[in-house]
Design a protein around this motif. Structure first.
Motif, PDB file in Angstrom:
ATOM      1  N   TYR A 598       0.830  -1.210   0.000  1.00 23.21           N
ATOM      2  CA  TYR A 598       0.000   0.000   0.000  1.00 23.21           C
ATOM      3  C   TYR A 598       0.866   1.263   0.000  1.00 23.21           C
ATOM      4  CZ  TYR A 598      -3.155   3.633   1.707  1.00 23.21           C
ATOM      5  OH  TYR A 598      -3.852   4.804   1.860  1.00 23.21           O
ATOM      6  N   ASP A 599       1.895   1.273   0.837  1.00 23.98           N
ATOM      7  CA  ASP A 599       2.759   2.457   0.913  1.00 23.98           C
ATOM      8  C   ASP A 599       3.443   2.735  -0.418  1.00 23.98           C
ATOM      9  OD1 ASP A 599       2.078   2.766   3.564  1.00 23.98           O
ATOM     10  OD2 ASP A 599       3.907   1.835   4.347  1.00 23.98           O
ATOM     11  N   ILE A 600       3.940   1.683  -1.071  1.00 24.20           N
ATOM     12  CA  ILE A 600       4.634   1.871  -2.354  1.00 24.20           C
ATOM     13  C   ILE A 600       3.666   2.374  -3.416  1.00 24.20           C
ATOM     14  CG2 ILE A 600       5.820   0.681  -4.238  1.00 24.20           C
ATOM     15  CD1 ILE A 600       7.046  -1.174  -2.102  1.00 24.20           C
ATOM     16  N   THR A 601       2.515   1.731  -3.506  1.00 20.94           N
ATOM     17  CA  THR A 601       1.571   2.126  -4.552  1.00 20.94           C
ATOM     18  C   THR A 601       0.987   3.506  -4.283  1.00 20.94           C
ATOM     19  OG1 THR A 601      -0.164   0.870  -3.386  1.00 20.94           O
ATOM     20  CG2 THR A 601       0.980  -0.227  -5.213  1.00 20.94           C
ATOM     21  N   THR A 602       0.803   3.850  -3.024  1.00 19.18           N
ATOM     22  CA  THR A 602       0.276   5.182  -2.699  1.00 19.18           C
ATOM     23  C   THR A 602       1.273   6.270  -3.068  1.00 19.18           C
ATOM     24  OG1 THR A 602      -1.066   4.300  -0.890  1.00 19.18           O
ATOM     25  CG2 THR A 602      -0.579   6.661  -0.841  1.00 19.18           C
ATOM     26  N   GLN A 603       2.536   6.043  -2.729  1.00 21.04           N
ATOM     27  CA  GLN A 603       3.538   7.083  -2.955  1.00 21.04           C
ATOM     28  C   GLN A 603       4.000   7.172  -4.400  1.00 21.04           C
ATOM     29  OE1 GLN A 603       6.872   6.802  -0.262  1.00 21.04           O
ATOM     30  NE2 GLN A 603       7.884   8.609  -1.088  1.00 21.04           N
ATOM     31  N   TYR A 604       4.035   6.031  -5.097  1.00 18.51           N
ATOM     32  CA  TYR A 604       4.686   6.029  -6.412  1.00 18.51           C
ATOM     33  C   TYR A 604       3.763   5.594  -7.558  1.00 18.51           C
ATOM     34  CZ  TYR A 604       9.067   6.337  -3.759  1.00 18.51           C
ATOM     35  OH  TYR A 604      10.092   6.733  -2.926  1.00 18.51           O
ATOM     36  N   SER A 605       2.459   5.467  -7.303  1.00 19.39           N
ATOM     37  CA  SER A 605       1.580   4.914  -8.342  1.00 19.39           C
ATOM     38  C   SER A 605       1.612   5.742  -9.633  1.00 19.39           C
ATOM     39  CB  SER A 605       0.149   4.800  -7.812  1.00 19.39           C
ATOM     40  OG  SER A 605      -0.333   6.066  -7.396  1.00 19.39           O
ATOM     41  N   ALA A 606       1.566   7.063  -9.486  1.00 19.55           N
ATOM     42  CA  ALA A 606       1.564   7.905 -10.689  1.00 19.55           C
ATOM     43  C   ALA A 606       2.875   7.772 -11.453  1.00 19.55           C
ATOM     44  CB  ALA A 606       1.322   9.365 -10.293  1.00 19.55           C
ATOM     45  N   LEU A 607       3.973   7.747 -10.733  1.00 20.45           N
ATOM     46  CA  LEU A 607       5.279   7.604 -11.379  1.00 20.45           C
ATOM     47  C   LEU A 607       5.373   6.280 -12.116  1.00 20.45           C
ATOM     48  CD1 LEU A 607       8.220   8.644 -11.753  1.00 20.45           C
ATOM     49  CD2 LEU A 607       8.784   7.457  -9.612  1.00 20.45           C
ATOM     50  N   ALA A 609       2.859   4.337 -13.153  1.00 23.30           N
ATOM     51  CA  ALA A 609       1.896   4.299 -14.252  1.00 23.30           C
ATOM     52  C   ALA A 609       2.370   5.109 -15.451  1.00 23.30           C
ATOM     53  CB  ALA A 609       0.545   4.819 -13.773  1.00 23.30           C
ATOM     54  N   SER A 610       3.193   6.126 -15.205  1.00 25.75           N
ATOM     55  CA  SER A 610       3.689   6.951 -16.313  1.00 25.75           C
ATOM     56  C   SER A 610       4.547   6.159 -17.290  1.00 25.75           C
ATOM     57  CB  SER A 610       4.483   8.140 -15.765  1.00 25.75           C
ATOM     58  OG  SER A 610       5.731   7.710 -15.225  1.00 25.75           O
ATOM     59  N   LYS A 611       5.034   5.015 -16.862  1.00 26.27           N
ATOM     60  CA  LYS A 611       5.852   4.160 -17.731  1.00 26.27           C
ATOM     61  C   LYS A 611       5.070   2.924 -18.192  1.00 26.27           C
ATOM     62  CE  LYS A 611       9.492   5.044 -18.554  1.00 26.27           C
ATOM     63  NZ  LYS A 611      10.039   5.947 -19.605  1.00 26.27           N
ATOM     64  N   ASN A 612       3.742   2.952 -17.966  1.00 25.19           N
ATOM     65  CA  ASN A 612       2.872   1.829 -18.341  1.00 25.19           C
ATOM     66  C   ASN A 612       3.317   0.515 -17.704  1.00 25.19           C
ATOM     67  OD1 ASN A 612       1.125   3.350 -20.012  1.00 25.19           O
ATOM     68  ND2 ASN A 612       2.674   3.306 -21.650  1.00 25.19           N
ATOM     69  N   ILE A 613       3.821   0.599 -16.502  1.00 28.68           N
ATOM     70  CA  ILE A 613       4.185  -0.598 -15.747  1.00 28.68           C
ATOM     71  C   ILE A 613       3.033  -0.932 -14.818  1.00 28.68           C
ATOM     72  CG2 ILE A 613       5.779  -1.551 -14.037  1.00 28.68           C
ATOM     73  CD1 ILE A 613       7.923   0.314 -15.180  1.00 28.68           C
ATOM     74  N   GLN A 708      20.014   8.222 -17.390  1.00 33.48           N
ATOM     75  CA  GLN A 708      20.056   7.074 -16.478  1.00 33.48           C
ATOM     76  C   GLN A 708      18.712   6.373 -16.349  1.00 33.48           C
ATOM     77  OE1 GLN A 708      21.344   9.466 -13.082  1.00 33.48           O
ATOM     78  NE2 GLN A 708      23.361   8.482 -13.120  1.00 33.48           N
ATOM     79  N   LEU A 709      17.661   7.015 -16.817  1.00 37.79           N
ATOM     80  CA  LEU A 709      16.316   6.529 -16.509  1.00 37.79           C
ATOM     81  C   LEU A 709      15.991   5.183 -17.141  1.00 37.79           C
ATOM     82  CD1 LEU A 709      14.244   9.844 -16.639  1.00 37.79           C
ATOM     83  CD2 LEU A 709      14.808   8.450 -14.635  1.00 37.79           C
ATOM     84  N   ASP A 710      16.399   4.958 -18.373  1.00 37.07           N
ATOM     85  CA  ASP A 710      16.052   3.691 -19.038  1.00 37.07           C
ATOM     86  C   ASP A 710      16.592   2.499 -18.254  1.00 37.07           C
ATOM     87  OD1 ASP A 710      14.658   4.983 -20.993  1.00 37.07           O
ATOM     88  OD2 ASP A 710      16.249   4.849 -22.509  1.00 37.07           O
ATOM     89  N   ASP A 711      17.840   2.585 -17.831  1.00 41.00           N
ATOM     90  CA  ASP A 711      18.433   1.478 -17.079  1.00 41.00           C
ATOM     91  C   ASP A 711      17.744   1.291 -15.733  1.00 41.00           C
ATOM     92  OD1 ASP A 711      20.233   0.877 -19.066  1.00 41.00           O
ATOM     93  OD2 ASP A 711      21.901   1.984 -18.168  1.00 41.00           O
ATOM     94  N   LEU A 712      17.401   2.393 -15.080  1.00 40.94           N
ATOM     95  CA  LEU A 712      16.750   2.287 -13.775  1.00 40.94           C
ATOM     96  C   LEU A 712      15.344   1.698 -13.909  1.00 40.94           C
ATOM     97  CD1 LEU A 712      17.906   5.615 -12.106  1.00 40.94           C
ATOM     98  CD2 LEU A 712      18.454   3.291 -11.335  1.00 40.94           C
ATOM     99  N   TRP A 713      14.594   2.102 -14.929  1.00 37.56           N
ATOM    100  CA  TRP A 713      13.261   1.529 -15.107  1.00 37.56           C
ATOM    101  C   TRP A 713      13.342   0.044 -15.469  1.00 37.56           C
ATOM    102  CZ3 TRP A 713       9.168   3.060 -12.978  1.00 37.56           C
ATOM    103  CH2 TRP A 713       8.879   4.412 -12.800  1.00 37.56           C
ATOM    104  N   ARG A 714      14.348  -0.327 -16.203  1.00 39.34           N
ATOM    105  CA  ARG A 714      14.528  -1.750 -16.506  1.00 39.34           C
ATOM    106  C   ARG A 714      14.826  -2.522 -15.222  1.00 39.34           C
ATOM    107  NH1 ARG A 714      18.924  -4.441 -20.755  1.00 39.34           N
ATOM    108  NH2 ARG A 714      18.510  -6.610 -20.167  1.00 39.34           N
ATOM    109  N   THR A 715      15.682  -1.940 -14.377  1.00 43.36           N
ATOM    110  CA  THR A 715      15.988  -2.580 -13.092  1.00 43.36           C
ATOM    111  C   THR A 715      14.731  -2.711 -12.246  1.00 43.36           C
ATOM    112  OG1 THR A 715      18.257  -1.750 -13.078  1.00 43.36           O
ATOM    113  CG2 THR A 715      17.290  -2.321 -10.945  1.00 43.36           C
ATOM    114  N   PHE A 716      13.920  -1.654 -12.202  1.00 44.61           N
ATOM    115  CA  PHE A 716      12.696  -1.710 -11.409  1.00 44.61           C
ATOM    116  C   PHE A 716      11.754  -2.800 -11.927  1.00 44.61           C
ATOM    117  CE2 PHE A 716       8.252  -0.527 -10.784  1.00 44.61           C
ATOM    118  CZ  PHE A 716       8.211  -0.447  -9.397  1.00 44.61           C
ATOM    119  N   SER A 717      11.553  -2.835 -13.219  1.00 47.10           N
ATOM    120  CA  SER A 717      10.637  -3.829 -13.795  1.00 47.10           C
ATOM    121  C   SER A 717      11.122  -5.248 -13.533  1.00 47.10           C
ATOM    122  CB  SER A 717      10.494  -3.589 -15.306  1.00 47.10           C
ATOM    123  OG  SER A 717       9.940  -2.324 -15.557  1.00 47.10           O
ATOM    124  N   HIS A 718      12.414  -5.444 -13.686  1.00 47.14           N
ATOM    125  CA  HIS A 718      13.000  -6.762 -13.446  1.00 47.14           C
ATOM    126  C   HIS A 718      12.797  -7.186 -11.986  1.00 47.14           C
ATOM    127  CE1 HIS A 718      16.794  -9.524 -13.928  1.00 47.14           C
ATOM    128  NE2 HIS A 718      15.687 -10.203 -13.680  1.00 47.14           N
TER     129      HIS A 718
END
Length: 739
Positions: A598-607, A609-613, A708-718
């Motif tokens: 809940y805390d993660i989705t509340t704080q970062y949901s918009a961020l 969702a902006s990457k369609n994750i 740096q963002l592409d690599d970080l988003w790939r890391t997050f998705s992984h």
């Protein structure tokens, strides 16, 4: 090395006292059928007898005497003092009658101050002449042992030797946000010496962030606003607050274990990486007292520091760079040396009578930066008294624990958990397969206000239950109608989210539970009596003044708070060694994970969702974990407790839950941490963070440059996919299904 094996005693009393009060899994779910009656009644009465015996027989004077002996002289990791203390601990356990006692050696890289050349901080004039020099040692104030010739020069473990001269920059508490504030104000740390305060994060993180920004040295101090808030007259030896001459030691190595044998034990056959590749600082770092820090801060130039960075040294704290008198510079002269020395774990064993291949670990480190009366030997003294009481009970009654009790005295913890990490690396396969819990006491006390507990969620209910059984050592609290340790804990340190419950903190790193919780998936807890939050931490932490006299005359006259911690430690150890079904808190774990989601989705949901994750699969895994627990708990009502294979199967499934969260690849960029749910933040190794691999990556994304963002988003998705997988795995291990 095994010192001695005593003949195994026979007989078994299996059980769980206070079972109905415990509100743990078995009792809340088991019906009153004949099988459940037989199990609970048998275990309840037997364990009640043991618990009552522990309460009645833990002797405060014994704890006091143990502590007095251990704090007569320094016993720094890898030194003769530590080796002698290891031998004494082993002999004590042998005399008490533990079945086996082992000294387990490791040859590790350690760091010491030179015996001839002290580490010094100087202010130099234009002619390179020192107009001020810091103290080489902390000056004796009260206890006789403060004047021993063996007291080392002040230093930070693993700080690089070197002589650095340059402008000084004040960096507040040395947190990530503090360094960013300096950057935003165009203060470049390249070629500068950083001055930072102890208190909010692990000192190794400060050194690492400063080095990464190009600093050539770091000076650390403790501000009186944080550690002597009632003024200079109310400090040690007149109180527990920090005196002006105190300079806390501590390691500045960020990664735990032996630096030269990462991921593998430091045994004779080990491969050692070159020292220049070791994960240790490459710049000098040095602690100083706040009376010495005044000489630096009072001369600093630049703009005023933020209000929250201002302290109590009766100066205006400024950022720098440099001094008001522009021809002055700061010089940092560190002469530390590296040595490969032997450090020992001392392991004592009381074999189980029914499941000898299932282990309940209880442990504390015994090495200290100097005298160590609080950290760690208040805990060592408590462990010695606990082992005495349990071996005495065994001799008097023939009792043997159902599962094996393993007493662990760890060496060289202060340098970065060295010997416990090496032991976990050497015996990790057996430990991960067989250990049901590790109960760590880094120190028994750092105050006398209330209990402070860090724990894996699986242990919450058992800890609450045991704390309700321990008599309150505070007579004022008893008079106020709070007769147990739990009562004061809930009253003085309530959980902000559940004010009717006591606060249970995240289990980060910083003590010997690290490898067991974060690498092997063994649920761990660490607790102690603590202070009233007037200071940021135990004011004498790692200083010369952590003396027996501090404990005996100020913190715990009569050693009743030590006794309470020992009783709580013993109750938990016996509960986990005796109960037929392990008292894990599955519901608490499900709630913990749901709140974190809940805390993660509340704080970062918009961020996100902006990457369609999508977080849909993660959310479904959280729901699946919870629903599987409900089904599992319902099925427990049909357990045949007379069938040892069925009991063993249930316990094996319970033990696999924590293991299921272990990712062999580690967290993103952090192979030394494998637990995807409970792990310390990348920015502060002392703190714990739920789903640190996800949250650390999201924080990095918010701070990253575009490239740096592409690599970080790939890391997050992984990692999001990995976390989802391990959540589903944790649910599946509670079933009999293969898939």
């Amino acid at each position: 090395m095994m010192l001695k094996k005593n003949p195994a005693l026979t007989g078994c009393i299996c059980g769980a006292a206070g079972f109905a009060v415990a509100a743990v899994l078995v009792i809340t779910l088991v019906s009153t059928s004949d099988k459940k009656e037989r199990n609970s009644v048998r275990t309840e009465q037997a364990l009640s007898d043991i618990e009552d015996y522990i309460i009645s027989n833990v002797n405060a004077d014994n704890i006091r005497n143990f502590l007095r002996y251990m704090t007569l002289k320094p016993h720094l990791g890898g030194t003769l003092g530590e080796t002698e203390l290891a031998g004494w601990l082993a002999s004590t356990w042998e005399e008490q009658g533990l079945d086996e006692v082992h000294l387990v050696p490791y040859e590790v890289l350690l760091s010491y101050p030179s015996q001839d050349l002290p580490n010094l901080v100087r202010i130099l004039d234009a002619s390179n002449q020192a107009i001020w020099i810091s103290a080489a040692k902390q000056k004796p104030l009260y206890a006789p042992e403060e004047s021993l010739p063996e007291i080392p020069f002040t230093f930070n473990g693993y700080a690089a030797a070197g002589n650095a001269t340059g402008e000084v920059v004040y960096a507040g508490y040395g947190r990530e946000e503090d360094f960013k504030f300096l950057e935003e104000n165009n203060i470049d740390l390249s070629g500068k010496i950083v001055l930072a305060r102890y208190g909010h994060i692990f000192r190794a993180n400060i050194a690492d962030m400063a080095e990464g920004r190009g600093a050539i040295g770091v000076v650390l101090y403790s501000d009186p606003s944080d550690y002597a808030p009632e003024g200079s007259d109310i400090v040690y030896p007149n109180s527990y607050f920090m005196p002006p001459s105190a300079a806390p030691f501590g390691t500045v190595k960020l990664k735990d274990g032996d630096p030269l044998t990462p991921f593998y034990p430091a045994v004779e056959s080990a491969y050692h990486i070159p020292q220049d590749e070791a994960p240790i600082p490459k710049i000098p770092v040095q602690p100083i007292s706040y009376e010495d820090a005044w000489h630096i801060l009072s001369r600093m130039g630049g703009v005023e520091a933020p209000s929250e960075w201002q302290g109590d040294l009766n100066v205006t704290y400024r950022l720098g760079p440099g001094f008001q008198q522009q021809d002055l510079r700061l010089n940092l002269d560190v002469n530390n040396i590296y040595q490969q020395n032997i450090t020992h774990n001392v392991i004592g064993i009381m074999k189980g009578s029914v499941e000898p291949d299932r282990y309940v670990l209880v442990g504390n480190h015994y090495d200290a930066w100097i005298l160590g009366a609080v950290d760690p030997n208040s805990g060592t003294a408590a462990m010695l008294e606990l082992s005495r009481v349990l071996t005495q009970y065994s001799k008097e009654t023939g009792w043997r624990p159902r599962r094996t009790l393993v007493f662990c005295a760890w060496g060289s913890e202060e340098y970065g958990l060295l010997a416990s990490v090496e032991w976990a690396e050497q015996f990790g396969k057996q430990l991960a397969d067989r250990t049901v819990v590790y109960i760590n006491i880094d120190m028994a006390i750092e105050g006398n206000y209330t209990l402070r507990t860090k724990s894996a969620p699986l242990l919450y209910d058992a800890i609450y239950s045991s704390a309700k059984k321990v008599p309150n050592p505070d007579p004022e609290e008893v008079a106020a109608g709070r007769p147990t340790v739990y009562d004061t804990w809930a009253h003085r340190r309530p959980d902000p989210r559940q004010p009717d419950m006591p606060l249970m903190q995240f289990i980060g790193s910083g003590s010997d539970y690290k490898s067991f919780q974060h690498n092997l998936g063994i649920p761990c807890t660490d607790f102690r009596y603590t202070h009233d939050n007037k200071t940021l931490g135990e004011p004498m932490y790692h200083t010369l003044y952590e003396t027996f006299e501090l404990v005996d005359e100020i913190y715990d006259q009569g050693f009743e708070f030590h006794k309470a911690v020992t009783v709580l430690w013993g109750d938990l150890a016996v509960v986990f060694s005796e109960m037929d079904i392990l008292p894990y808190s599955l519901r608490a774990y499900a709630d913990f994970i749901a709140r974190a989601y809940y805390d993660i989705t509340t704080q970062y949901s918009a961020l996100i969702a902006s990457k369609n994750i999508t977080m849909e699969y993660f959310g479904k895994a959280v729901e699946n974990f919870n629903s599987t627990i409900i089904t599992f708990e319902g099925n427990l009502q049909n357990v045949d407790f007379e069938n040892p294979l069925q009991v063993r199967k249930i316990n094996d499934q319970l033990m696999m839950v924590e293991r299921a969260f272990i990712d062999p690849l580690g967290l993103p960029g952090r192979p030394e941490y494998n637990h995807v749910v409970t792990a310390p933040s990348k920015k502060d190794a002392y703190s714990g963070t739920a789903f640190a691999g996800l949250t650390d990556t999201l924080v990095a994304i918010t701070e990253a440059s575009e490239d740096q963002l592409d690599d970080l988003w790939r890391t997050f998705s992984h990692h999001l996919a990995a976390v989802t997988h391990f959540l589903n795995t944790a649910a599946k291990v509670l079933t009999d299904d293969l898939w």
